[in-house]
Motif scaffolding. Structure first.
Motif, PDB file in Angstrom:
ATOM      1  N   ASP A  43      82.082  70.870 -35.334  1.00  0.00           N
ATOM      2  CA  ASP A  43      82.238  72.323 -35.241  1.00  0.00           C
ATOM      3  C   ASP A  43      81.779  72.874 -33.899  1.00  0.00           C
ATOM      4  O   ASP A  43      81.238  73.972 -33.808  1.00  0.00           O
ATOM      5  CB  ASP A  43      81.487  73.027 -36.387  1.00  0.00           C
ATOM      6  N   VAL A  44      81.991  72.092 -32.841  1.00  0.00           N
ATOM      7  CA  VAL A  44      81.733  72.570 -31.487  1.00  0.00           C
ATOM      8  C   VAL A  44      82.905  73.446 -31.062  1.00  0.00           C
ATOM      9  O   VAL A  44      84.056  73.181 -31.409  1.00  0.00           O
ATOM     10  CB  VAL A  44      81.556  71.386 -30.508  1.00  0.00           C
ATOM     11  N   GLN A 227      79.768  76.731 -35.056  1.00  0.00           N
ATOM     12  CA  GLN A 227      80.136  77.556 -33.921  1.00  0.00           C
ATOM     13  C   GLN A 227      80.171  79.045 -34.269  1.00  0.00           C
ATOM     14  O   GLN A 227      80.239  79.904 -33.384  1.00  0.00           O
ATOM     15  CB  GLN A 227      81.473  77.125 -33.324  1.00  0.00           C
ATOM     16  N   GLY A 257      77.279  71.777 -34.152  1.00  0.00           N
ATOM     17  CA  GLY A 257      78.113  72.646 -33.322  1.00  0.00           C
ATOM     18  C   GLY A 257      77.356  73.766 -32.655  1.00  0.00           C
ATOM     19  O   GLY A 257      77.644  74.128 -31.511  1.00  0.00           O
ATOM     20  N   SER A 261      77.188  74.399 -28.644  1.00  0.00           N
ATOM     21  CA  SER A 261      78.084  75.481 -28.230  1.00  0.00           C
ATOM     22  C   SER A 261      77.378  76.702 -27.677  1.00  0.00           C
ATOM     23  O   SER A 261      77.894  77.356 -26.778  1.00  0.00           O
ATOM     24  CB  SER A 261      78.961  75.923 -29.409  1.00  0.00           C
TER      25      SER A 261
END
Length: 475
Positions: A43-44, A227, A257, A261
């Motif tokens: 989930d980056v 993210q 993430g 991020s």
């Protein structure tokens, strides 16, 4: 465990390259594809992943291979460096006011663990800077929020300022006057959260800012939101000029993430991470160390710091000196074992050792209280001479110890062997000498070898800082 899935995927992608004498463009493309999938699955942010892969490919194809590294190790090094850059490269500390108090305003959505994090930060400052913080209870809306903060304050022996008042900026104003009167060097303001950002929340936070003029406005973000955390950070930052982020629940089932991020998307540094419910479970964020953990290269510097944080400088130097002089014995071992229990879950500590992260043999490893009791029983069954000189533990002595402790001879032998291995490793680490560590299981892996090179450089830098602290203590 934080980043576990991402870590496994990245290591698998890189493992296929490490044994090759020469790497083609096709090999790099294949590895890049696997890395891209691993990051997206974690989930980056998509744009962050796109830029990351572009840089990796450019660096890998255009880089001359160093003599000390094979081509696969060179790519691991590039990925390590770029992961570190993505997360901010250098660790960032709190802004300090030119005079006391330094004011910290904590903001965030509901459910992120903000109030608990206020307590963790107060404990961190009290323990590491000998600070005298004051907590201001500014969340008047959530049921029991003020009572929760008061209980945290009582547990930490830290004062909490609160009022039966519906005007939060006024409460903060009076709390700052109290801090000024009592000469508190830090003020940490706990503010209200919402399920989502709304105009009423932001208006109140702006008015608090106008009253308090905080040196630090820290956003507390749940790492498990992935993210989505970057969107929350952008939303708060538009109105409040955030100075940094604290990531909570990094020990949970998070895909990583948020950590990968937030800095890249918002430019905001991550200052601390929360890993557990205890008020001691707050750590400064080091991008280089986190990158090493993700790639399975361990984090021995953090492990050493964890081992030292419950000692004063004099005691820490005494233990390090015993390690260097090879006089560390079973009496010291029992003391250290009790310290390890304070440091946290054994599975998390083991994964800080290079080559040990995601090692199948160490999956789900733990050290239950019963096993610790067995270890203590073995040591307590030794004579004073045996505790001071483990080398005299011949087979007949070991049989006597086993009988005295009610534990099998095989378990006694295993414990003594583990003690000697740990002693050897820590002796080398405290002296900064990495030679010979490759013989320890896990160290001979590609990630372990890379870690030792990286660790050697980082250790030399950190050793200078530690020696300065020790000199300040003695003076």
């Amino acid at each position: 465990m934080a980043f576990e899935s991402l870590s496994e995927r990245l290591q698998k992608a890189l493992r296929n390259l490490t044994g090759k004498g020469k790497i083609s463009e096709a090999d790099i493309n294949e590895a890049s594809r696997e890395i891209r999938l691993a990051l997206l699955e974690a989930d980056v942010n998509f744009k962050v992943v796109k830029d990351f892969i572009k840089t990796i490919k450019k660096e890998a194809l255009g880089k001359e291979v160093q003599e000390s590294l094979n081509p696969g190790q060179q790519i691991i090094k590039i990925v390590d460096q770029e992961l570190t850059k993505m997360m901010g490269e250098e660790s960032v500390t709190l802004n300090k006011a030119p005079h006391i108090p330094t004011i910290i305003m904590m903001v965030g959505l509901q459910g992120t663990g903000k109030t608990t994090t206020v307590g963790k930060l107060a404990n961190y400052l009290k323990k590491n800077e000998n600070a005298r913080p004051l907590l201001i209870a500014g969340d008047i809306y959530r049921p029991a929020a003020i009572d929760q903060l008061k209980q945290i304050g009582a547990d930490l022996e830290v004062p909490v300022y609160s009022e039966d008042n519906q005007d939060v900026p006024e409460i903060v104003k009076h709390g700052l006057a109290e801090a000024d009167k009592n000469k508190n060097d830090y003020v940490i303001i706990d503010t209200a959260g919402r399920l989502e950002i709304d105009e009423q929340l932001m208006d109140e936070l702006k008015r608090i800012t106008e009253v308090a003029h905080p040196e630090n406005t820290l956003l507390v973000v749940d790492a498990m939101t992935g993210q989505a955390a970057t969107k929350v950070a952008e939303g708060f930052n538009q109105d409040l000029d955030l100075t940094g982020v604290i990531l909570t629940k990094l020990d949970g089932d998070t895909r990583g993430g948020a950590a990968l991020s937030v800095r890249a998307v918002t430019g905001l540094p991550i200052l601390f991470t929360g890993q557990g419910e205890k008020l001691t479970a707050l750590e400064p964020f080091h991008p280089d160390r986190m990158a090493s953990r993700i790639l399975g290269m361990g984090d021995m510097l953090s492990l050493i710091e964890k081992a030292q944080q419950d000692y004063d400088a004099k005691e820490a130097e005494k233990v390090a000196q015993k390690m260097r002089e090879n006089t560390f014995d079973f009496n010291d071992f029992i003391d250290q074992l009790e310290q390890v229990q304070k440091m946290g879950p054994i599975d998390q500590l083991i994964k800080m050792i290079p080559g040990m992260a995601n090692n199948p043999a160490l999956k789900n490893i733990s050290m239950p209280e019963k096993q610790i009791d067995h270890t203590k029983a073995i040591v307590y069954s030794m004579t004073p001479a045996e505790r001071e000189d483990p080398d005299i533990l011949n087979p007949s002595r070991r049989r006597r110890i086993a009988a005295g402790s009610g534990i099998a001879v095989a378990e006694v032998n295993r414990m003594i062997k583990q003690f000697k291995q740990a002693k050897e490793m820590m002796q080398k680490m405290t002296s900064g000498n990495m030679k010979g560590l490759e013989n320890i299981p896990g160290m001979n892996s590609p990630m372990g070898k890379m870690a030792m090179r990286s660790m050697s450089k980082r250790f030399k830098k950190s050793k200078k800082k530690r020696m300065k602290k020790i000199k300040r203590f003695h003076s």
